[in-house]
Design a protein around this motif. Structure first.
Motif, PDB file in Angstrom:
ATOM      1  N   ARG A 168       8.878   4.532   1.053  1.00  0.00           N
ATOM      2  CA  ARG A 168       9.617   3.360   1.550  1.00  0.00           C
ATOM      3  C   ARG A 168       8.999   2.048   1.094  1.00  0.00           C
ATOM      4  NH1 ARG A 168      10.749   5.925   6.496  1.00  0.00           N
ATOM      5  NH2 ARG A 168       8.761   5.216   7.339  1.00  0.00           N
ATOM      6  N   LYS A 169       7.671   2.066   0.919  1.00  0.00           N
ATOM      7  CA  LYS A 169       6.988   0.826   0.486  1.00  0.00           C
ATOM      8  C   LYS A 169       6.933   0.723  -1.042  1.00  0.00           C
ATOM      9  CE  LYS A 169       3.763   1.135   4.335  1.00  0.00           C
ATOM     10  NZ  LYS A 169       2.402   1.660   4.519  1.00  0.00           N
ATOM     11  N   GLY A 170       7.605   1.632  -1.729  1.00  0.00           N
ATOM     12  CA  GLY A 170       7.599   1.584  -3.201  1.00  0.00           C
ATOM     13  C   GLY A 170       6.325   2.156  -3.802  1.00  0.00           C
TER      14      GLY A 170
ATOM     15  N   GLY B 182       3.233   5.481  -4.189  1.00  0.00           N
ATOM     16  CA  GLY B 182       3.184   6.925  -4.415  1.00  0.00           C
ATOM     17  C   GLY B 182       4.210   7.361  -5.455  1.00  0.00           C
ATOM     18  N   ALA B 183       5.017   8.361  -5.093  1.00  0.00           N
ATOM     19  CA  ALA B 183       5.991   8.912  -6.055  1.00  0.00           C
ATOM     20  C   ALA B 183       7.023   7.865  -6.457  1.00  0.00           C
ATOM     21  CB  ALA B 183       6.682  10.133  -5.451  1.00  0.00           C
ATOM     22  N   ALA B 184       7.378   6.940  -5.547  1.00  0.00           N
ATOM     23  CA  ALA B 184       8.358   5.892  -5.896  1.00  0.00           C
ATOM     24  C   ALA B 184       7.781   5.005  -6.995  1.00  0.00           C
ATOM     25  CB  ALA B 184       8.704   5.067  -4.660  1.00  0.00           C
ATOM     26  N   LEU B 185       6.512   4.701  -6.901  1.00  0.00           N
ATOM     27  CA  LEU B 185       5.874   3.856  -7.925  1.00  0.00           C
ATOM     28  C   LEU B 185       5.782   4.608  -9.258  1.00  0.00           C
ATOM     29  CD1 LEU B 185       4.600   1.090  -8.433  1.00  0.00           C
ATOM     30  CD2 LEU B 185       2.382   2.071  -7.812  1.00  0.00           C
ATOM     31  N   GLY B 186       5.515   5.911  -9.192  1.00  0.00           N
ATOM     32  CA  GLY B 186       5.453   6.710 -10.417  1.00  0.00           C
ATOM     33  C   GLY B 186       6.756   6.619 -11.217  1.00  0.00           C
ATOM     34  N   LYS B 187       7.876   6.509 -10.476  1.00  0.00           N
ATOM     35  CA  LYS B 187       9.173   6.444 -11.163  1.00  0.00           C
ATOM     36  C   LYS B 187       9.448   5.044 -11.715  1.00  0.00           C
ATOM     37  CE  LYS B 187      11.259   9.889  -8.145  1.00  0.00           C
ATOM     38  NZ  LYS B 187      12.129  10.085  -6.991  1.00  0.00           N
ATOM     39  N   ASN B 188       8.743   4.073 -11.177  1.00  0.00           N
ATOM     40  CA  ASN B 188       8.931   2.671 -11.586  1.00  0.00           C
ATOM     41  C   ASN B 188       7.814   2.349 -12.581  1.00  0.00           C
ATOM     42  OD1 ASN B 188       9.323  -0.066 -11.676  1.00  0.00           O
ATOM     43  ND2 ASN B 188       9.276  -0.366  -9.452  1.00  0.00           N
ATOM     44  N   ILE B 189       8.006   2.808 -13.826  1.00  0.00           N
ATOM     45  CA  ILE B 189       6.869   2.898 -14.754  1.00  0.00           C
ATOM     46  C   ILE B 189       6.194   1.539 -15.004  1.00  0.00           C
ATOM     47  CG2 ILE B 189       6.202   3.521 -17.130  1.00  0.00           C
ATOM     48  CD1 ILE B 189       8.172   5.823 -16.982  1.00  0.00           C
TER      49      ILE B 189
ATOM     50  N   GLN C 168      -9.317   8.033  -3.370  1.00  0.00           N
ATOM     51  CA  GLN C 168      -7.962   7.826  -3.888  1.00  0.00           C
ATOM     52  C   GLN C 168      -7.258   6.716  -3.126  1.00  0.00           C
ATOM     53  OE1 GLN C 168      -4.511  10.331  -3.126  1.00  0.00           O
ATOM     54  NE2 GLN C 168      -4.301  10.664  -5.325  1.00  0.00           N
ATOM     55  N   LEU C 169      -6.657   5.817  -3.886  1.00  0.00           N
ATOM     56  CA  LEU C 169      -5.984   4.647  -3.320  1.00  0.00           C
ATOM     57  C   LEU C 169      -4.474   4.791  -3.523  1.00  0.00           C
ATOM     58  CD1 LEU C 169      -6.733   1.868  -2.098  1.00  0.00           C
ATOM     59  CD2 LEU C 169      -6.965   0.998  -4.441  1.00  0.00           C
ATOM     60  N   VAL C 170      -3.708   4.357  -2.506  1.00  0.00           N
ATOM     61  CA  VAL C 170      -2.249   4.315  -2.639  1.00  0.00           C
ATOM     62  C   VAL C 170      -1.784   2.903  -2.297  1.00  0.00           C
ATOM     63  CG1 VAL C 170      -1.717   5.078  -0.264  1.00  0.00           C
ATOM     64  CG2 VAL C 170      -0.091   5.555  -2.100  1.00  0.00           C
ATOM     65  N   GLY C 171      -0.793   2.415  -3.017  1.00  0.00           N
ATOM     66  CA  GLY C 171      -0.276   1.075  -2.757  1.00  0.00           C
ATOM     67  C   GLY C 171       0.601   0.662  -3.913  1.00  0.00           C
ATOM     68  N   ALA C 172       1.326  -0.465  -3.719  1.00  0.00           N
ATOM     69  CA  ALA C 172       2.240  -0.898  -4.786  1.00  0.00           C
ATOM     70  C   ALA C 172       2.260  -2.420  -4.931  1.00  0.00           C
ATOM     71  CB  ALA C 172       3.647  -0.379  -4.506  1.00  0.00           C
ATOM     72  N   GLU C 173       1.321  -3.090  -4.244  1.00  0.00           N
ATOM     73  CA  GLU C 173       1.264  -4.551  -4.305  1.00  0.00           C
ATOM     74  C   GLU C 173      -0.039  -4.965  -4.970  1.00  0.00           C
ATOM     75  OE1 GLU C 173       3.352  -6.849  -3.417  1.00  0.00           O
ATOM     76  OE2 GLU C 173       4.824  -5.400  -2.693  1.00  0.00           O
TER      77      GLU C 173
ATOM     78  N   LEU D 191       0.110   8.244  -7.624  1.00  0.00           N
ATOM     79  CA  LEU D 191       1.460   7.973  -8.121  1.00  0.00           C
ATOM     80  C   LEU D 191       2.360   9.178  -7.847  1.00  0.00           C
ATOM     81  CD1 LEU D 191       0.497   6.258 -11.498  1.00  0.00           C
ATOM     82  CD2 LEU D 191       1.569   5.174  -9.528  1.00  0.00           C
ATOM     83  N   GLY D 192       2.039   9.923  -6.782  1.00  0.00           N
ATOM     84  CA  GLY D 192       2.814  11.145  -6.556  1.00  0.00           C
ATOM     85  C   GLY D 192       3.203  11.422  -5.126  1.00  0.00           C
ATOM     86  N   CYS D 193       2.695  10.646  -4.161  1.00  0.00           N
ATOM     87  CA  CYS D 193       2.955  10.997  -2.762  1.00  0.00           C
ATOM     88  C   CYS D 193       4.439  10.807  -2.424  1.00  0.00           C
ATOM     89  CB  CYS D 193       2.086  10.132  -1.835  1.00  0.00           C
ATOM     90  SG  CYS D 193       2.346  10.555  -0.111  1.00  0.00           S
ATOM     91  N   PRO D 194       5.117  11.865  -1.918  1.00  0.00           N
ATOM     92  CA  PRO D 194       6.557  11.774  -1.664  1.00  0.00           C
ATOM     93  C   PRO D 194       6.908  11.472  -0.201  1.00  0.00           C
ATOM     94  CG  PRO D 194       5.892  14.062  -1.588  1.00  0.00           C
ATOM     95  CD  PRO D 194       4.621  13.245  -1.722  1.00  0.00           C
TER      96      PRO D 194
END
Ligand SMILES: Cc1cc2nc3c(=O)[nH]c(=O)nc-3n(C[C@H](O)[C@H](O)[C@H](O)COP(=O)(O)O)c2cc1C
Length: 326
Positions: free
Chosen positions: A108-110, A112-119, A71-76, A99-102
């Motif tokens: 803070r890096k946008g 996980g869960a923050a990215l899930g909200k930014n569809i 499983q990979l997490v990231g937003a860039e 897309l769920g880590c809170p």
């Protein structure tokens, strides 16, 4: 190494990715308990891209592991692309996108869960993974609203259109972290909207009763287990094969097996520090004397563990979910 199937069959029970837990030692114990479908710990795209951190240990796959997902997490997108290139050098059954880590350091890096909200951004990132990775791609997300299925369905539609081959839905919003009611009806809405792919239900399963409820209420036959198997790997066999809970001797053997596997991975000093929380979990909810749990927080050597195990006796187990057979 042979992959039986890249995607989960009906009735699959899947062990969740658990950051700080699901390393090779953890998975080996889970597999003894009856787990077949397992994940690595979540890996951060930036750490992989820049080769920081303990990526090699995090990604270590056992020879005997037929199915292992990463499983990979990231937003860039650029970092995800580089992380995919690193993962492509290895062998996994599938690559899942978080897309769920809170937790604050992720949100803070946008990611996980923050990215899930930014569809829109989530879909852009997922498309990048589908393009760059050689693996089958899936996503694990939290519901976005516990009353209205629409936002969760919008996110899921974008992921499926972009190539998601399965979706795991944690039925709690990010604000609830890991506790509280699970919105079965939102998971069910996703299951019904995307019959072409496996939808995996996640949240709150720690017993046969809660397992039956999540299956019935969501219509999902595939279920992901997380906190319910922490310290209780036997739950896999109990749910999938009607196995009995462990005897005290089997419980002790599992705890010792788990910790010796950790020692093989990390060496005794580091392993024993990490094993404190693991042993604590094994002791939890089984009616053992509370003093043993306090003692688990000071374990420093395998001898300490043997000393602790030699003094476990079954206490008042009635009423606990985590039974030990007498
Ligand atoms: C200690 C801990 C670590 C977790 N790490 C991850 C992770 O790395 N990736 C992920 O997608 N979910 C992670 N989760 C969330 C679980 O996978 C799962 O979605 C959540 O705990 C809900 O399931 P449960 O109610 O059965 O525990 C973690 C949960 C816990 C408690």
């Amino acid at each position: 190494m042979s992959d039986l199937s890249p995607i989960y069959p009906d009735d699959a029970l899947i062990m969740a990715p658990l950051s700080g837990f699901t390393d090779l030692a953890y998975r080996r114990s889970a597999r003894k308990g009856g787990c077949r479908f397992a994940f690595t710990e979540m890996v951060d795209a930036a750490s992989l891209a820049y080769a920081n951190g303990n990526g090699e240990v995090l990604l270590k796959r056992g020879e005997e592991e037929d199915f292992l997902a990463v499983q990979l997490v990231g937003a860039e997108p650029e970092l995800l692309k580089r992380a995919c290139a690193k993962l492509n050098e290895k062998d996994f059954s599938l690559l899942d996108f978080n897309l769920g880590c809170p937790v604050p350091k992720v949100v803070r890096k946008g990611a996980g869960a923050a990215l899930g909200k930014n569809i829109d951004r989530a879909i852009e990132c997922f498309r990048c993974i589908v393009k760059e990775s050689k693996f089958v791609n899936t996503a694990k997300l939290r519901i976005l609203d516990e009353n209205d299925p629409a936002p969760t369905l919008t996110l899921c539609a974008g992921l499926v259109d972009s190539g998601a081959k399965a979706l795991t839905i944690h039925g709690r919003t990010a604000s609830h972290f890991y506790t509280g009611d699970v919105a079965f009806h939102i998971i069910k809405a996703v299951k019904e909207a995307f019959p072409q792919i496996p939808v995996i239900a996640n949240g709150g399963v720690n017993s046969k009763e809660s397992y039956d409820i999540i299956r019935r209420e969501t219509g999902c036959s595939r279920v992901m287990l997380a906190q319910g198997i922490m310290g209780n790997p036997w739950l896999f066999g109990e749910l999938s094969e009607n196995r009995q809970p462990p005897t005290l001797a089997e419980w002790k053997e599992m705890v010792r097996f788990h910790v010796t596997q950790m020692i093989a991975l990390y060496g005794e000093d580091s392993a024993m520090r990490q094993a404190r929380k693991i042993v604590h979990d094994y002791l939890k909810g089984r009616g053992f004397a509370a003093g043993l749990r306090a003692e688990a927080s000071t374990l420093s050597t395998l001898n300490d563990l043997d000393h602790l195990l030699s003094r476990t006796v079954i206490g008042a187990v009635s009423g606990t979910i985590r039974k030990i057979l007498i």
